[in-house]
Design a protein around this motif. Structure first.
Motif, mmCIF file in Angstrom:
data_model
loop_
_atom_site.group_PDB
_atom_site.id
_atom_site.type_symbol
_atom_site.label_atom_id
_atom_site.label_comp_id
_atom_site.label_asym_id
_atom_site.label_seq_id
_atom_site.Cartn_x
_atom_site.Cartn_y
_atom_site.Cartn_z
ATOM 1 N N GLY A 126 -15.419 -5.148 -1.636
ATOM 2 C CA GLY A 126 -15.559 -4.354 -0.427
ATOM 3 C C GLY A 126 -14.261 -3.678 0.007
ATOM 4 N N CYS A 127 -14.344 -2.924 1.104
ATOM 5 C CA CYS A 127 -13.186 -2.167 1.577
ATOM 6 C C CYS A 127 -13.345 -1.850 3.061
ATOM 7 C CB CYS A 127 -13.051 -0.866 0.783
ATOM 8 S SG CYS A 127 -11.560 0.066 1.171
ATOM 9 N N ASP A 128 -12.234 -1.958 3.792
ATOM 10 C CA ASP A 128 -12.226 -1.648 5.221
ATOM 11 C C ASP A 128 -11.606 -0.292 5.529
ATOM 12 O OD1 ASP A 128 -13.340 -4.102 5.635
ATOM 13 O OD2 ASP A 128 -11.616 -5.003 6.630
ATOM 14 N N ARG A 129 -11.271 0.494 4.527
ATOM 15 C CA ARG A 129 -10.475 1.701 4.759
ATOM 16 C C ARG A 129 -11.296 2.891 5.272
ATOM 17 N NH1 ARG A 129 -5.212 0.250 5.332
ATOM 18 N NH2 ARG A 129 -4.503 -1.007 3.566
ATOM 19 N N HIS A 130 -12.505 3.068 4.796
ATOM 20 C CA HIS A 130 -13.405 4.127 5.274
ATOM 21 C C HIS A 130 -12.802 5.527 5.134
ATOM 22 C CE1 HIS A 130 -16.305 1.230 6.754
ATOM 23 N NE2 HIS A 130 -15.313 0.564 7.312
ATOM 24 N N ASP A 143 -0.642 17.363 4.531
ATOM 25 C CA ASP A 143 -1.045 16.663 5.756
ATOM 26 C C ASP A 143 -2.432 17.098 6.205
ATOM 27 O OD1 ASP A 143 1.175 15.002 6.149
ATOM 28 O OD2 ASP A 143 2.331 16.608 7.064
ATOM 29 N N HIS A 144 -2.760 18.366 5.976
ATOM 30 C CA HIS A 144 -4.083 18.876 6.332
ATOM 31 C C HIS A 144 -5.178 18.097 5.602
ATOM 32 C CE1 HIS A 144 -7.250 22.225 5.722
ATOM 33 N NE2 HIS A 144 -7.484 21.641 6.882
ATOM 34 N N MET A 145 -5.014 17.926 4.304
ATOM 35 C CA MET A 145 -6.017 17.216 3.513
ATOM 36 C C MET A 145 -6.010 15.720 3.804
ATOM 37 S SD MET A 145 -8.022 19.022 1.503
ATOM 38 C CE MET A 145 -8.296 19.816 3.078
ATOM 39 N N LEU A 146 -4.840 15.122 3.901
ATOM 40 C CA LEU A 146 -4.761 13.684 4.161
ATOM 41 C C LEU A 146 -5.425 13.324 5.486
ATOM 42 C CD1 LEU A 146 -1.111 13.018 2.949
ATOM 43 C CD2 LEU A 146 -3.211 12.267 1.824
ATOM 44 N N SER A 147 -5.277 14.195 6.473
ATOM 45 C CA SER A 147 -5.907 13.957 7.764
ATOM 46 C C SER A 147 -7.422 14.074 7.653
ATOM 47 C CB SER A 147 -5.378 14.946 8.800
ATOM 48 O OG SER A 147 -6.047 14.803 10.034
ATOM 49 N N ARG A 148 -7.898 15.142 7.005
ATOM 50 C CA ARG A 148 -9.346 15.327 6.867
ATOM 51 C C ARG A 148 -9.978 14.224 6.008
ATOM 52 N NH1 ARG A 148 -11.827 20.055 8.277
ATOM 53 N NH2 ARG A 148 -13.241 20.090 6.481
ATOM 54 N N GLN A 174 -9.028 11.241 6.051
ATOM 55 C CA GLN A 174 -8.855 9.995 6.813
ATOM 56 C C GLN A 174 -8.119 8.941 6.002
ATOM 57 O OE1 GLN A 174 -12.710 8.844 8.396
ATOM 58 N NE2 GLN A 174 -12.714 10.547 9.849
ATOM 59 N N ARG A 175 -6.977 9.387 5.437
ATOM 60 C CA ARG A 175 -6.170 8.497 4.626
ATOM 61 C C ARG A 175 -5.124 7.728 5.444
ATOM 62 N NH1 ARG A 175 -7.355 6.622 -0.104
ATOM 63 N NH2 ARG A 175 -5.292 6.915 -1.012
ATOM 64 N N HIS A 176 -4.866 8.167 6.670
ATOM 65 C CA HIS A 176 -3.955 7.457 7.571
ATOM 66 C C HIS A 176 -2.546 7.322 6.988
ATOM 67 C CE1 HIS A 176 -7.542 6.643 9.883
ATOM 68 N NE2 HIS A 176 -8.095 6.052 8.831
ATOM 69 N N VAL A 177 -2.114 8.381 6.329
ATOM 70 C CA VAL A 177 -0.764 8.458 5.796
ATOM 71 C C VAL A 177 -0.360 9.923 5.808
ATOM 72 C CG1 VAL A 177 -1.433 8.761 3.360
ATOM 73 C CG2 VAL A 177 0.731 7.616 3.918
ATOM 74 N N THR A 178 0.936 10.202 5.882
ATOM 75 C CA THR A 178 1.407 11.587 5.922
ATOM 76 C C THR A 178 2.073 11.973 4.610
ATOM 77 O OG1 THR A 178 3.613 11.044 6.754
ATOM 78 C CG2 THR A 178 1.840 11.353 8.403
ATOM 79 N N LYS A 179 2.319 13.267 4.493
ATOM 80 C CA LYS A 179 3.024 13.778 3.323
ATOM 81 C C LYS A 179 4.392 13.140 3.174
ATOM 82 C CE LYS A 179 4.831 18.174 1.478
ATOM 83 N NZ LYS A 179 4.788 19.650 1.643
ATOM 84 N N GLU A 180 5.176 13.117 4.249
ATOM 85 C CA GLU A 180 6.524 12.571 4.163
ATOM 86 C C GLU A 180 6.503 11.080 3.866
ATOM 87 O OE1 GLU A 180 10.221 12.055 3.551
ATOM 88 O OE2 GLU A 180 9.345 14.060 3.779
ATOM 89 N N GLU A 181 5.551 10.368 4.459
ATOM 90 C CA GLU A 181 5.439 8.940 4.161
ATOM 91 C C GLU A 181 5.104 8.710 2.688
ATOM 92 O OE1 GLU A 181 3.872 7.353 8.553
ATOM 93 O OE2 GLU A 181 2.434 7.977 7.001
ATOM 94 N N THR A 182 4.300 9.582 2.120
ATOM 95 C CA THR A 182 3.945 9.445 0.711
ATOM 96 C C THR A 182 5.151 9.697 -0.184
ATOM 97 O OG1 THR A 182 1.682 10.176 1.209
ATOM 98 C CG2 THR A 182 2.370 10.220 -1.096
#
Length: 440
Positions: free
Chosen positions: A148-152, A261-266, A268-276
């Motif tokens: 299973g997974c809680d990330r959604h 950041d546009h795609m990561l937000s859409r 729902q990855r809960h991480v940013t470009k700079e963090e990656t």
């Protein structure tokens, strides 16, 4: 003794389920074969995948092939288990009545009860001490540490199929590893839908580093390789374990999906470009020589040319040793299916996918060429034609480059380690010659 033919589709997590059930079946007097090209048993069990459209189509087609075999008298009964039937049970029962029994992702052990009743056997032996029937070569195995997974994530149907994250008890996992070592297994692929979340549901904290450290301390464990990490809230203590434990491979499979950041937000990855970017920098800094595997997605709803250009630049910068990519496929019930329009044309998706993989092909060729002249530790998986086929610690079975060693270097023992000097390379494979057998 009746023979049961198992057909496993989809991921290695499904394969583990098949192996567990096969072990239980054999403990109760049945004979099991796996993925036979020409099934000979009276009973067929199809373990299905329901993740994306192509996988669902393959599962349906496989079921229908055996329905036809049943109609022709080549098999007597068909049972279906796994993700597809977990997700679409009522529809499948109505559409394919020829199947003798449908089981989901979690109740497949009930199939054993059914067969024991039909064969007039005593109450089935069903215990955690039953040995799995390994379908892999004996020297390596997959270890599933959670379900299973809680990330959604917006695009992913896995939580709809498997539900919330459920970690296995640590002592149970370690006992399974000890049991497999006692039967000759040396290499372990640790798998989960999201392994970095391991333990949170048990203790409230991430325990993946502790688990891997304790696994590495088991005598006889030669290699441990980690699959399917998640970038958000990455457990940094895991890097220390990878750096300090010599039998924890310098290899990490971490699906990133995108970089803008546009795609990561859409998504729902809960991480940013700079963090990656910082995540990649820190992993490489703290575990020198690590090989990173990732998966990327193109064509997600709303992906612009600018978003894709950012992804291209990221791939060029990161120079992933291993990378896969796929085009977005809309899955019913997911957030993206409910809230977004699948608005990137198929031809654009394919063009972006092709471009990304051409770039990765060049990068992979350059990185593999850098290994020429080096001496690497290699485990031998099989003999195929004019070559022995092996892998380094940087290569997971079936998905990563292999080491090709001419048979004239033999005879070599399957499942044994050798020191191999790399003599040549291609974009996705390397060639070598034996220096000596490794007695480590």
């Amino acid at each position: 003794m009746k023979t049961i033919d198992f057909i496993s589709l989809g991921c290695s997590k499904n394969l583990v389920d098949s192996e567990m059930l096969m072990g239980l079946m054999e403990a109760n007097g049945f004979h099991c074969t796996h993925d036979s090209d020409h099934p000979q048993g009276e009973i067929v069990v199809v373990n299905t995948c329901g993740f994306i459209a192509d996988a669902k189509e393959e599962s349906i087609n496989t079921i229908l092939e055996f329905v036809q075999a049943k109609a022709e008298g080549r098999v007597k009964k068909i049972f279906v288990m796994g993700c597809l039937s977990e997700r679409y049970l009522s529809d499948l029962e109505a559409e394919i009545p020829e199947v003798d029994g449908w089981f989901g992702k979690f109740n497949y052990r009930e199939l054993l009860d059914v067969l024991c009743r039909e064969e007039h056997l005593s109450a089935p032996l069903c215990t955690s001490t039953v040995q799995r029937h390994l379908t892999t070569p004996r020297h390596y195995a997959y270890i599933k540490i959670s379900e299973g997974c809680d990330r959604h994530c917006a695009y992913c149907a896995i939580p709809l199929i498997t539900g919330k994250h459920q970690s296995r008890q640590m002592d149970e996992i370690l006992e399974e590893v000890r049991s497999l070592v006692a039967h000759g297994t040396k290499e372990f692929q640790v798998i989960a839908q999201e392994l970095t979340y391991y333990g949170v549901d048990l203790t409230g904290k991430q325990q993946i580093a502790e688990l891997i450290s304790r696994m590495a301390d088991i005598e006889g464990v030669e290699w441990i390789r980690l699959h399917y990490a998640y970038p958000t809230h990455f457990p940094w203590e895991l890097l220390q374990v990878m750096r300090e434990k010599p039998n924890v491979c310098k290899y990490l499979d971490i699906a990133l999906q995108h970089i803008s950041d546009h795609m990561l937000s859409r998504m729902q990855r809960h991480v940013t470009k700079e963090e990656t970017y910082e995540l990649i920098r820190r992993i490489r800094r703290e575990v020198p020589g690590i090989h990173l595997r990732t998966t990327l997605m193109v064509g997600f709803p709303g992906e612009t040319n600018a978003d894709f250009d950012e992804l291209v630049e990221f791939v060029k910068w990161a120079r992933f040793e291993r990378m896969g990519a796929f085009a977005y496929s809309e899955e019913e019930g997911t957030y993206s299916e409910k809230h977004y329009e699948d608005d990137v044309p198929e031809e654009v998706k394919q063009a972006r996918l092709d471009k990304l993989m051409r770039i990765q092909q060049r990068i992979s060729g350059e990185l593999e060429a850098e290994k020429v002249g080096k001496i690497l530790r290699v485990i031998i998986d099989r003999k195929e034609g004019e070559y022995y086929i092996g892998r380094t610690e940087f290569c997971s079975p079936e998905v990563d480059p292999e080491v090709l060693i001419p048979v004239t270097e033999g005879p070599l023992m399957l499942g044994e380690f050798y020191q191999v000097k790399v003599t040549d390379s291609e974009e996705f494979d390397i060639y070598g010659k034996i220096v000596r057998r490794d007695n480590a």
